[in-house]
Design a protein around this motif. Structure first.
Motif, PDB file in Angstrom:
ATOM      1  N   UNK A 166     -55.669  -9.157 -34.095  1.00  0.00           N
ATOM      2  CA  UNK A 166     -55.584  -7.972 -34.603  1.00  0.00           C
ATOM      3  C   UNK A 166     -55.238  -7.034 -33.525  1.00  0.00           C
ATOM      4  N   UNK A 167     -55.949  -7.098 -32.399  1.00  0.00           N
ATOM      5  CA  UNK A 167     -56.043  -5.917 -31.150  1.00  0.00           C
ATOM      6  C   UNK A 167     -54.652  -5.937 -30.612  1.00  0.00           C
ATOM      7  N   UNK A 168     -53.849  -7.061 -30.785  1.00  0.00           N
ATOM      8  CA  UNK A 168     -52.658  -7.177 -29.859  1.00  0.00           C
ATOM      9  C   UNK A 168     -51.288  -7.193 -30.981  1.00  0.00           C
ATOM     10  N   UNK A 169     -51.574  -7.804 -32.054  1.00  0.00           N
ATOM     11  CA  UNK A 169     -50.516  -8.323 -32.979  1.00  0.00           C
ATOM     12  C   UNK A 169     -50.564  -7.347 -34.366  1.00  0.00           C
ATOM     13  N   UNK A 170     -51.666  -6.995 -34.728  1.00  0.00           N
ATOM     14  CA  UNK A 170     -51.819  -6.288 -35.733  1.00  0.00           C
ATOM     15  C   UNK A 170     -52.398  -7.280 -36.925  1.00  0.00           C
ATOM     16  N   UNK A 171     -52.351  -8.630 -36.618  1.00  0.00           N
ATOM     17  CA  UNK A 171     -52.979  -9.607 -37.765  1.00  0.00           C
ATOM     18  C   UNK A 171     -53.779 -10.706 -36.873  1.00  0.00           C
ATOM     19  N   UNK A 172     -54.549 -11.345 -37.588  1.00  0.00           N
ATOM     20  CA  UNK A 172     -55.027 -12.437 -37.009  1.00  0.00           C
ATOM     21  C   UNK A 172     -54.505 -13.674 -37.685  1.00  0.00           C
ATOM     22  N   UNK A 173     -54.212 -14.518 -36.771  1.00  0.00           N
ATOM     23  CA  UNK A 173     -53.860 -16.095 -37.401  1.00  0.00           C
ATOM     24  C   UNK A 173     -53.304 -17.036 -36.269  1.00  0.00           C
ATOM     25  N   UNK A 174     -53.361 -18.230 -36.566  1.00  0.00           N
ATOM     26  CA  UNK A 174     -52.829 -19.150 -35.643  1.00  0.00           C
ATOM     27  C   UNK A 174     -51.770 -19.968 -36.257  1.00  0.00           C
ATOM     28  N   UNK A 175     -50.416 -19.996 -35.912  1.00  0.00           N
ATOM     29  CA  UNK A 175     -49.406 -20.855 -36.601  1.00  0.00           C
ATOM     30  C   UNK A 175     -48.847 -21.601 -35.538  1.00  0.00           C
TER      31      UNK A 175
END
Length: 179
Positions: A166-175
């Motif tokens: 979230x701090x860098x990309x605006x969302x949390x997740x691993x794809x």
């Protein structure tokens, strides 16, 4: 092209909590420990781990950040005259005789971790260096093994693991993406 969603925001939070507990347990507390995040996403994850450890232990753990750009053995520049971008090493604590816990988002070939170990060793002689990663995807080129893993994700070399925070990309997740 996105192939699969592996971890969502809640799964990442659970992994961080589990890794925090494992770090505390393995080191019998946080005395003499320094969490060092490898920029960029490893530094974000190290901050989250530090916050969780402080919540559990009731006191903060020492922290720092490393940019390992100049330590990379695979550094290639687009133009011979171009200088690599250098970020400051932000470790305000003496690493001598400390347990340095490197934190990164994805462990793949091991070259980033090797570069981070070189950077730490340039600062002093730690008692131990441990490794915490959110994702271990295999395919090591160097004999490096993580001490703390959020999730093991078997992948092919044609796939790419993308960690968003979230701090860098605006969302949390691993794809997982297909190259």
């Amino acid at each position: 092209m996105e192939k699969a969603n592996i971890l969502d925001e809640q799964a990442i939070a659970r992994a961080v909590t589990r890794i925090a507990h494992e770090i505390i347990e393995r080191n019998r507390g946080i005395d003499e420990c320094i969490l060092v995040g490898i920029k960029t996403r490893g530094a974000v994850l190290a901050k989250r781990l530090a916050d969780k450890i402080a919540q559990i232990e009731g006191r903060p753990i020492l922290t720092g950040e490393l940019d390992i750009t100049l330590y990379r053995d695979d550094l290639q520049l687009k133009h011979e005259s171009q200088e690599p971008e250098v970020h400051q090493v932000d470790i305000q604590h003496d690493v001598n005789n400390k347990k340095v816990i490197l934190v990164d988002d994805v462990l793949y070939t091991g070259r980033t971790v090797r570069a981070a170990m070189d950077a730490v060793m340039d600062l002093g002689r730690p008692a131990a260096i441990q490794l915490a990663v959110l994702v271990d995807r295999g395919h090591r080129e160097l004999p490096i093994r993580p001490d703390f893993v959020g999730k093991n994700i078997p992948t092919s070399s044609e796939e790419r693991v993308v960690v968003n925070v979230n701090e860098e990309d605006g969302k949390d997740g691993v794809t997982i993406h297909i190259k």
